[in-house]
Design a protein around this motif. Structure first.
Motif, PDB file in Angstrom:
ATOM      1  N   UNK A  69       0.826  -1.210   0.000  1.00  0.00           N
ATOM      2  CA  UNK A  69       0.000   0.000   0.000  1.00  0.00           C
ATOM      3  C   UNK A  69       0.860   1.260   0.000  1.00  0.00           C
ATOM      4  N   UNK A  70       1.978   1.230   0.702  1.00  0.00           N
ATOM      5  CA  UNK A  70       2.846   2.404   0.766  1.00  0.00           C
ATOM      6  C   UNK A  70       3.586   2.640  -0.545  1.00  0.00           C
ATOM      7  N   UNK A  71       3.896   1.571  -1.263  1.00  0.00           N
ATOM      8  CA  UNK A  71       4.707   1.697  -2.479  1.00  0.00           C
ATOM      9  C   UNK A  71       3.892   1.793  -3.762  1.00  0.00           C
ATOM     10  N   UNK A  72       2.585   1.471  -3.695  1.00  0.00           N
ATOM     11  CA  UNK A  72       1.773   1.458  -4.907  1.00  0.00           C
ATOM     12  C   UNK A  72       0.426   2.127  -4.636  1.00  0.00           C
ATOM     13  N   UNK A  73       0.139   3.187  -5.376  1.00  0.00           N
ATOM     14  CA  UNK A  73      -1.128   3.894  -5.189  1.00  0.00           C
ATOM     15  C   UNK A  73      -2.350   3.042  -5.535  1.00  0.00           C
ATOM     16  N   UNK A 120      -2.953  -3.993  13.181  1.00  0.00           N
ATOM     17  CA  UNK A 120      -1.764  -3.312  13.711  1.00  0.00           C
ATOM     18  C   UNK A 120      -0.519  -3.548  12.865  1.00  0.00           C
ATOM     19  N   UNK A 121      -0.416  -4.737  12.293  1.00  0.00           N
ATOM     20  CA  UNK A 121       0.763  -5.044  11.481  1.00  0.00           C
ATOM     21  C   UNK A 121       0.712  -4.281  10.167  1.00  0.00           C
ATOM     22  N   UNK A 122      -0.457  -4.232   9.535  1.00  0.00           N
ATOM     23  CA  UNK A 122      -0.603  -3.486   8.277  1.00  0.00           C
ATOM     24  C   UNK A 122      -0.295  -2.009   8.503  1.00  0.00           C
ATOM     25  N   UNK A 123      -0.868  -1.437   9.550  1.00  0.00           N
ATOM     26  CA  UNK A 123      -0.666  -0.002   9.793  1.00  0.00           C
ATOM     27  C   UNK A 123       0.794   0.330  10.089  1.00  0.00           C
ATOM     28  N   UNK A 124       1.453  -0.493  10.888  1.00  0.00           N
ATOM     29  CA  UNK A 124       2.863  -0.234  11.183  1.00  0.00           C
ATOM     30  C   UNK A 124       3.737  -0.430   9.956  1.00  0.00           C
ATOM     31  N   UNK A 125       3.468  -1.461   9.167  1.00  0.00           N
ATOM     32  CA  UNK A 125       4.253  -1.680   7.949  1.00  0.00           C
ATOM     33  C   UNK A 125       4.015  -0.547   6.952  1.00  0.00           C
ATOM     34  N   UNK A 126       2.785  -0.104   6.841  1.00  0.00           N
ATOM     35  CA  UNK A 126       2.458   1.001   5.938  1.00  0.00           C
ATOM     36  C   UNK A 126       3.176   2.282   6.352  1.00  0.00           C
ATOM     37  N   UNK A 127       3.072   2.637   7.635  1.00  0.00           N
ATOM     38  CA  UNK A 127       3.732   3.851   8.124  1.00  0.00           C
ATOM     39  C   UNK A 127       5.245   3.768   7.965  1.00  0.00           C
ATOM     40  N   UNK A 129       6.963   1.975   5.715  1.00  0.00           N
ATOM     41  CA  UNK A 129       7.327   2.060   4.299  1.00  0.00           C
ATOM     42  C   UNK A 129       7.094   3.459   3.745  1.00  0.00           C
ATOM     43  N   UNK A 130       6.100   4.161   4.271  1.00  0.00           N
ATOM     44  CA  UNK A 130       5.848   5.539   3.846  1.00  0.00           C
ATOM     45  C   UNK A 130       6.975   6.467   4.293  1.00  0.00           C
ATOM     46  N   UNK A 131       7.589   6.151   5.432  1.00  0.00           N
ATOM     47  CA  UNK A 131       8.599   7.038   6.013  1.00  0.00           C
ATOM     48  C   UNK A 131      10.030   6.623   5.706  1.00  0.00           C
ATOM     49  N   UNK A 132      10.213   5.740   4.738  1.00  0.00           N
ATOM     50  CA  UNK A 132      11.574   5.371   4.333  1.00  0.00           C
ATOM     51  C   UNK A 132      12.239   6.621   3.751  1.00  0.00           C
ATOM     52  N   UNK A 133      13.494   6.815   4.091  1.00  0.00           N
ATOM     53  CA  UNK A 133      14.238   7.985   3.623  1.00  0.00           C
ATOM     54  C   UNK A 133      14.241   8.016   2.093  1.00  0.00           C
ATOM     55  N   UNK A 158      14.554  -1.077   6.143  1.00  0.00           N
ATOM     56  CA  UNK A 158      14.223   0.150   6.863  1.00  0.00           C
ATOM     57  C   UNK A 158      12.922   0.027   7.648  1.00  0.00           C
ATOM     58  N   UNK A 159      12.047  -0.887   7.233  1.00  0.00           N
ATOM     59  CA  UNK A 159      10.753  -1.014   7.901  1.00  0.00           C
ATOM     60  C   UNK A 159      10.749  -2.011   9.057  1.00  0.00           C
ATOM     61  N   UNK A 160      11.795  -2.777   9.215  1.00  0.00           N
ATOM     62  CA  UNK A 160      11.806  -3.853  10.220  1.00  0.00           C
ATOM     63  C   UNK A 160      11.520  -3.347  11.646  1.00  0.00           C
ATOM     64  N   UNK A 161      12.122  -2.244  12.109  1.00  0.00           N
ATOM     65  CA  UNK A 161      11.822  -1.824  13.494  1.00  0.00           C
ATOM     66  C   UNK A 161      10.340  -1.527  13.723  1.00  0.00           C
ATOM     67  N   UNK A 162       9.704  -0.838  12.792  1.00  0.00           N
ATOM     68  CA  UNK A 162       8.289  -0.526  12.971  1.00  0.00           C
ATOM     69  C   UNK A 162       7.415  -1.746  12.776  1.00  0.00           C
ATOM     70  N   UNK A 163       7.806  -2.646  11.897  1.00  0.00           N
ATOM     71  CA  UNK A 163       7.055  -3.893  11.731  1.00  0.00           C
ATOM     72  C   UNK A 163       7.117  -4.694  13.030  1.00  0.00           C
ATOM     73  N   UNK A 164       8.271  -4.728  13.671  1.00  0.00           N
ATOM     74  CA  UNK A 164       8.395  -5.439  14.946  1.00  0.00           C
ATOM     75  C   UNK A 164       7.525  -4.782  16.024  1.00  0.00           C
ATOM     76  N   UNK A 165       7.359  -3.470  15.947  1.00  0.00           N
ATOM     77  CA  UNK A 165       6.446  -2.794  16.867  1.00  0.00           C
ATOM     78  C   UNK A 165       5.021  -3.274  16.633  1.00  0.00           C
ATOM     79  N   UNK A 166       4.629  -3.419  15.371  1.00  0.00           N
ATOM     80  CA  UNK A 166       3.307  -3.950  15.053  1.00  0.00           C
ATOM     81  C   UNK A 166       3.136  -5.370  15.543  1.00  0.00           C
ATOM     82  N   UNK A 167       4.182  -6.176  15.425  1.00  0.00           N
ATOM     83  CA  UNK A 167       4.118  -7.559  15.920  1.00  0.00           C
ATOM     84  C   UNK A 167       3.991  -7.554  17.443  1.00  0.00           C
TER      85      UNK A 167
END
Length: 179
Positions: A69-73, A120-127, A129-133, A158-167
């Motif tokens: 979702x973050x990478x494809x409109x 929670x996992x979708x939202x954290x992964x989305x956020x 991936x959206x915030x990748x530098x 880059x998304x692993x820390x936030x994905x782990x937060x979702x987990x």
């Protein structure tokens, strides 16, 4: 905690019948019997299996969906509607539907755990991936890196820390949904 157990002991058998509220000593003896006989371990294994499969599927689908979702409109436009509609629904409200569709058993429990943990996992992964530098992505694109390599070498790490937060958020939800 000691006061609660003491009040429980005093109430059991006096104010409340023992078949409705057994005494703490009786409950403790039954717990010991379940462990000694080994009966609790089969039930524990089944419960952990249901949580593990449901949570594992939600991690797999949630990460793919959130990053997608973050990478494809078009992916975001398609799935955002479903996520927005299902977000406010209590996950326990899905229990009758799961039982209706799959019956009482492991499949229904896995579905309930999966659906409860997915958001929670979708939202954290989305956020994440959206915030990748974006400078990292642009630098890789300028060097001729294809989109798949950017996804695997820049976005996912880059998304692993936030994905782990979702987990971490989803694990207690999985056990609550199991019950």
């Amino acid at each position: 905690l000691g006061i609660v157990v003491l009040v429980w002991e005093l109430v059991s058998g006096g104010i409340v019948a023992t078949d409705v509220l057994p005494a703490p000593a009786t409950v403790g003896a039954e717990i010991v019997d379940l462990f000694v006989s080994g009966e609790v371990f089969s039930h524990l294994f089944i419960s952990l299996f249901r949580v593990g499969v449901g949570l594992g599927l939600s991690i797999l689908v949630g990460v793919l969906l959130g990053v997608g979702m973050a990478r494809s409109d078009p992916v975001e436009n398609f799935f955002d509607i479903f996520l927005s509609m299902t977000y406010p629904i209590p996950k326990t409200a899905l229990v009758p539907l799961a039982i209706l569709w799959l019956g009482v058993g492991t499949k229904a429990a896995i579905l309930i755990v999966f659906l409860a943990c997915l958001l929670p996992i979708v939202l954290n992964a989305y956020n994440a991936a959206e915030n990748v530098d974006q400078n990292l992505v642009w630098a890789a694109q300028m060097m001729g890196t294809d989109e798949r390599s950017i996804l695997y070498k820049i976005v996912f790490p880059a998304t692993i820390p936030e994905i782990m937060t979702g987990v971490r958020q989803a694990v207690p939800i999985a056990f609550i949904a199991l019950v």
